[in-house]
Design an enzyme around this catalytic site. Sequence first.
Site, PDB file in Angstrom:
ATOM      1  N   HIS A 101       0.824  -1.205   0.000  1.00 54.62           N
ATOM      2  CA  HIS A 101       0.000   0.000   0.000  1.00 54.62           C
ATOM      3  C   HIS A 101       0.863   1.262   0.000  1.00 54.62           C
ATOM      4  O   HIS A 101       0.570   2.236  -0.684  1.00 54.62           O
ATOM      5  CB  HIS A 101      -0.894  -0.052   1.241  1.00 54.62           C
ATOM      6  CG  HIS A 101      -1.836   1.088   1.373  1.00 54.62           C
ATOM      7  ND1 HIS A 101      -2.997   1.180   0.648  1.00 54.62           N
ATOM      8  CD2 HIS A 101      -1.793   2.192   2.156  1.00 54.62           C
ATOM      9  CE1 HIS A 101      -3.628   2.279   0.979  1.00 54.62           C
ATOM     10  NE2 HIS A 101      -2.926   2.915   1.887  1.00 54.62           N
ATOM     11  N   HIS A 156     -10.631   1.958  -0.841  1.00 56.15           N
ATOM     12  CA  HIS A 156     -10.778   1.570   0.553  1.00 56.15           C
ATOM     13  C   HIS A 156     -11.596   0.287   0.590  1.00 56.15           C
ATOM     14  O   HIS A 156     -12.634   0.197   1.233  1.00 56.15           O
ATOM     15  CB  HIS A 156     -11.422   2.691   1.375  1.00 56.15           C
ATOM     16  CG  HIS A 156     -10.758   2.890   2.689  1.00 56.15           C
ATOM     17  ND1 HIS A 156     -11.423   2.942   3.877  1.00 56.15           N
ATOM     18  CD2 HIS A 156      -9.453   3.032   2.993  1.00 56.15           C
ATOM     19  CE1 HIS A 156     -10.561   3.111   4.857  1.00 56.15           C
ATOM     20  NE2 HIS A 156      -9.358   3.170   4.353  1.00 56.15           N
TER      21      HIS A 156
END
Lengths: 793, 275, 212
Positions: A58, A110
Site C-alpha cells: 500500500h 478503501h
Amino acid sequence: MSKGTVSIKGKPDSEVKESLSEYGFNITVAEARRVVELVGRDPTLVELTIFNTMWSEHCSYKSSAKVLSEFLPTEASNVVLGPGEDAGVIRFAPAGKDDSYCLVIAHESHNHPSQVLPVEGAATGIGGIVRDVYCMGADVVGVLDPLRFGDPNGENGQESIAIARGVIDGIAQYGNALGVPNLGGDLIFDGGYDENCLVNVVAVGLIKESRLIRSRVPDEAKRTPYKLILVGKPTDDSGFGGAAFASEDLADEEEADRGAVQVPDPFLKRVLTVANRRVLDLAHEKGVKVGFKDLGAGGIACVTSEMADAGGFGARLNLDRVNLATGDYSPSVISCSETQERYCLAVPEDFVDDVLAIYNEDYELPHIYHGAGAFVIGDVINEKIYRIESGGEVVCETPVGVITTGISYDREKKTGKRIFNEPELDPSRSIEEDFLKIISSPNIASRNYVFRHYDSEVQGRAVIRPGEADAGVIAPIHGSKIGLAFSVDGNSYYGRVDPYQGGALAVCEAARNVAAVGAVPSTVTDCLNYGNPEYPEIFWEFYEGVRGIGDACRGIGLIGKEGEPLPVVSGNVSFYNQGKSGKAIPPTPVIACAGVVEDYSRSRSIFFKEEGSSVFLIGEPLDELGGSEYYRLIYNTSGANIPQADFIRERNQIKTIIDMHGLGWIRACHDISQGGLITALAEMAVGANPALGLTVNLDEFGGTALEPEKLLFSETGSFVVELPGGIERKVLALCARNRVKLFRLGYLVSRPKLNIIAGNERLATWDIAELRDIYMNGCRSIFGKQEGRISAR
Amino acid sequence: MPDNFSGKVAVIQFPGVNCESETVRAVRAAGLESGIFRWNMPPRLLGEALAVILPGGFSYQDRIRAGVVAAKDTIMDKLSDFARDGKPVLGICNGAQVLVEAGFIPGMHWEKIDLALAPNVMSDREGYYCNWVHIRVEGNNCLWMNKYKEGDIIPVPVAHAEGRFVTNDKDIINDIRKNNQIVLRYCTESGDLDSSFPVNPNGSVENAAGICNPQGNVLAMMPHPERASWLRQVPEDISGKWKAKRRNACCRPEKMEEEGPGLAFFASLVKEMVG
Amino acid sequence: MKARAKLWVKLKVTDLVVETAWLTLTEKLEFGDILYGLAKYSCWFMTCEGSDSESIINALDRVISLDSAFTNQNKHKYSLIVEGENRSSGEDGKEGVLRRGDLQPEKDFLFRVEVGSAELYVCDCLVSELESDKDKSYADRLNGRLDGVFVSEMRAGLVWRMIVRADSKDDAAEKVQKMAVTRSRREGLLLNPHYQEFEIISTLNLSERSRV
C-alpha cells in the site's frame, strides 16, 4: 540501542520468521534482513514497525512502481504536479496575470475495510481522500465514488446488498457532514465482487497555483529553525497496521482484523478544515512558508520522515509530546498508528504560537473532541537523520533516506489463458421484451435512488448533478464561465475477457463522458484494483491493464495540444483483492477523468429537450457485444467480441462533440456504453420534460450488415446528440472534417413513444412512461427499505 | 474573519456547519455586507449585526438530535435578545433545527420547545435525502419573504435527515395556523399541496417547509435558498416556470449569473432594511 | 412458551454522541455537579414465543449476530438475556434466565468524575420514537429469519444510563428527567417530547448495591 531491538542478525530464517509473526509483522524474512543492511544493525522494534508499514504494498508500490513508470504518461503542458505527492495538480484557467487556477485530484481505494465494516470503511475512505487534497492547500469541491458490489441475485446477494447499503450510508454520512458535494460515481454489480467489494473514492479540489502547499519542509528551514506540529484527533491504536491490512488477503475471519479499521469523524474534520484554512491564509498573509501533509498510512513516522526527506532535511521527534487518547500505547503504536483526522505542519519557530492559538483557542479543538488539539512534536534538523525519542530513550535513529527509499520487486507475469465464445443469436426473441430486462437491470437502471442519499448541492457550485449527464459539472470560480467536469469508469466485464482492453476502454469511456458535457478531457487518475500480484497471472492482468491505460492516454491525448498525452497525475494501486475462497476480483482499473469546460452554460443534461430536434448517432455500432449487458442478461454469456479501443476514432469523436458544444448546437448528449444505443436513447427519453418520443429507422445503418439486436445493444463507444433541426449540412461537414461516422436517428415528436423500425417493418415500440417506471425502480427495488447488514453465514 | 459586524449580516459558524461560505456569498449577491461569525467570538459583536443567519450543515454533527447542542451554546443567549428585539433571524436547514430546539420557533412561548424537526418519514427509505422540491409562499407575514407574493412557487433544494416539522400538541398547530406562521409549504410544480413523498420530502405536518415566529422576524426553513440564488444553480430539467428561464440561459453564460429563485429571501432583507 | 428477551448493544470504541452529551450537560447546562457518569446503549425489548428458553436464545443470538441492524461484532459489544415468563418451568429453577454476549450491562458503570462520598443513583432511561414503525420493522426483520421462534412484541430505543447524585430515588428520577426531556432552551437535552418518549426503566442506589 540494545533495548527493544529485534534480533535478526545471525539468526536462522526460521527464528526470524517466528519473531516477525510474533510481532504481527507482514514483511518477509528477506525484507527484514534488508532492514538490517540498511540500518547497519538489528533494528529497534519501532524501526521495524516503521519499515513494516512503509514497505507494505500500500505504501511502497513495491510490485507496481516499475510498471506504472514504464507505461503511464505523467507529463503535459497543463501538469503542475504529477504522481508522487498526495494529489496531482493541473492548471485549468488563468487567475490574473501570473497565476492560474488549479485542479487538485486524488484517487484511492478503501476496499478491504469496506468489506469488513461497510459504513465506517467507506466513510474513512472519503475522509482519507479529502485529506490528500486539503493538504495541498486546496479547498475540496467534490467527491466521486466508483463502487463495485457482488451480484444482488447471487448466492451472497443479501450480504452484497447489505454491504452496498452500508457503503452508500458511509459515503453519505461523511461527505454530507463535511460539506463536500458528491459529483458522481458509478455502481456496478458483478458476481466477481461477491467476496471483495470495491470502494474507490476520488476527491477534487481547487487552488491558485501560487498558493499550492507542498508536503515537505520548506527550504527556509535551512536558515530558520522549523518545528513539526501534529494537529487533530488524539493518537490511538485504531488504525494500527492499516497499511499492512490493505495489502493482505481478506482473512477467513474478517473480524480478526478489526483493529485496522479506523473510526471516521467528519465533524472534527470539518472544524479542522476551517481551522487549517485559517492557518494557511495567515501564513500566506505573513509570507511564512510552511509544509503541510495529512497523516495516512504509516501515521506519524511516515508523515514526518517523508516531509523531512522531501525537503532535504532530517527530523527529531519526541513521542511524549504526542496527544494520546485514553489508554496505554507503545512507541511503535504511537509512531505508526493510522488514527484518522490528523495533519502535520512544518512551520518556523516564530509562527508556532499563531498556529497553536488558531487550533487550540479559536477553534477550540480540545473542546470539539476530547484530547484533540495541535502540539509541537519535534524539530526539523539539517542533519539527514531521523530520530524518535520516547520516555528519554531513542527508539529510532536512522538516516532519513533509508526510511523513505522503499523497495521494489520485479514480479513474474504469465499470460492468462482465456477462452470465450460468441453466442448464437435466437431470432425468435423479442427485442421489445429483452430491452425491458436490460433497462431494469441493476447495472443499467437509474441510480437516482442512490444519488439522493448524497448532498450534490452544498457549496452551491453544481451545474450538472449526478445522474443528469455522463459527467458531473461544477462552476468552480464564481463569476467565471469556466466549468469542470468529472467522470469515473471501469467496466469489469471487458477486463475479464482482455485486461488490456479493460484498462484502455476505461480511459476511453471516462474521456468520452466528460466530452459529452463539452469538456476537454484534461487529466486522469487511476485506481488499479487487482488480486494478489504474487500470482503471475494476476500480475499479468495488472501489467496489461496499465499498458492499456498508458496507450489510451497517449492515443486520445490532450485535445487542442497536438502531441501531448492525456496526463495521469495521481492514482493508487490496490492489490490482494480476493475473498475467503481465494478467488480474485476481475481486473478492475478504475479511471477518473477531469475535463475543462470552456463555457459551462453549454453543458447540457442527457435528457431530450425540444420537439423537432434532430437526433444523431456519432460513431458506428460494431459487432462488439462481448461483455455487454445484453449478452449477459439475455444469453447468459459474456461473449468474446468485447469493444476494441480505437484511439483515433475515440479522439475524433470526442473532438467532434467538443466542437459541437463550442458551436452551441448541443441540446442533449449522451455517450453509448453499457446497454448500447437503445439504452442511451431510452435514458435520454425518460427524463425529458415535457415528454418526447422518437422513431429510429434502422435502415439508416444501411451499409452495416449487423442484426438489429446488435445495432441496438452493441457497446462500441459513441455518442447520441440532440441538435436543432435545419443544420444537417453543417453537421455532415463537421463530421466529415473530423472523420467520424454519423447516422441520423430521427427527430423528436411529442408522442411519447420510442419506436424501432426497419423500413416499413415495426421491430419494437415502448411507451416512455412505462420505460421510466421500470428504469427508475430497477435500483430502488434492490435496496428496499431495510437497513443494516445481513451476513450469509 | 471580520471583527466588526456593525451593519452586516452575521452568518454564525457553529462547529460542523458547512454552508456558511455560500450563504455569505448569497447575502452579498443580494446587496448586503456579510461575514462569518465564529460561534465563540465575543457575543457583543453579534449584537451590532444587521441580521443573523444560522446556515446549514451539521452543527456538532447532529449528535443527540440535529440542532440541539448548538441551541445550548452561549451565543444563543445573545441571539435570543437579538430576536426578541424584532431583528431579523433566519435559520436554514441545520439553522432551522437550531431555532426550533432553542424554542425561537414557533416562538409563541419564547424559548419553550413547542415543535420538533424530527427524522424524515419517506416511503422508500430512511435518513438523509437531497433533491430539488417546490415550495409555495403562504401569506405575507414574514420579513424574510417580503419580495415574494402569496402563491409564488419556488424551486429549491432540500438536503437533510431531520426535517419533519411535528408537534404532539394539537393546540400549538392550531395557533401556528391561526397566526399564519406556516409561510412555506411543500407543493407540486403547479402549486398543489400533496402530502405524499416526494412532494412532501419528509412527512412534515401541514406540508410545512418554513415556519416563522408570530412577529415574522424569525424564520426557520428546511430548504436551501442559498443553493438556488443564481440561475446556474437551477437544474435545467426542473419543472415549472423556472425551466424556461434556465434553459434560456443555456449558451448565454452572462444570463447564468442572473438571480435564481431563492435569492429573494436575502433580497427581502435588503428591502426590509434599506427600503 | 413465552419469554422476555432483552438485547443491549454498546459501541466498543468511544461513543462520540455520549461525549458530546456529556460536555453539553456538564458544561453548557450546568449539571456538572449532578451527573457523575453517562453511557448509551441501543436496546430491544421483546416478547418471544418458542419451545423453550434455550432454543429462543440460540435462535435470537444467531440472527442478531448476523444482522448489523442489531449488532456488528467488529464494533459492538452486546448482551442478550432471555427470561422465561414461567420461571418455574426450569427444572433447577435457574433455567429461567439465559445470557449471551460479551457485555454485562449490570456491571457497566463508567464514572467520569471523582465519586467521593456522594449518594449516587444509576438511572436507565429509555428513549424511543412516538408513532414510529421502527418497532414493527425490527420485529419483521427478526421474524423473517428466526426459525421456530416468533417475536410477538417489540420495543426498540436508546437507553441512556445516567449516574446522578441525588438524595432519594424520586430525587434522582426528577434530576434525570430534567436532563433528558427538552422543555426549553435551558432545560433538557436527550429527547424532544414532540416526537420522542421517555421512561425510566430502572433506578438503582449505588451505595445500596455495594452493600449487597
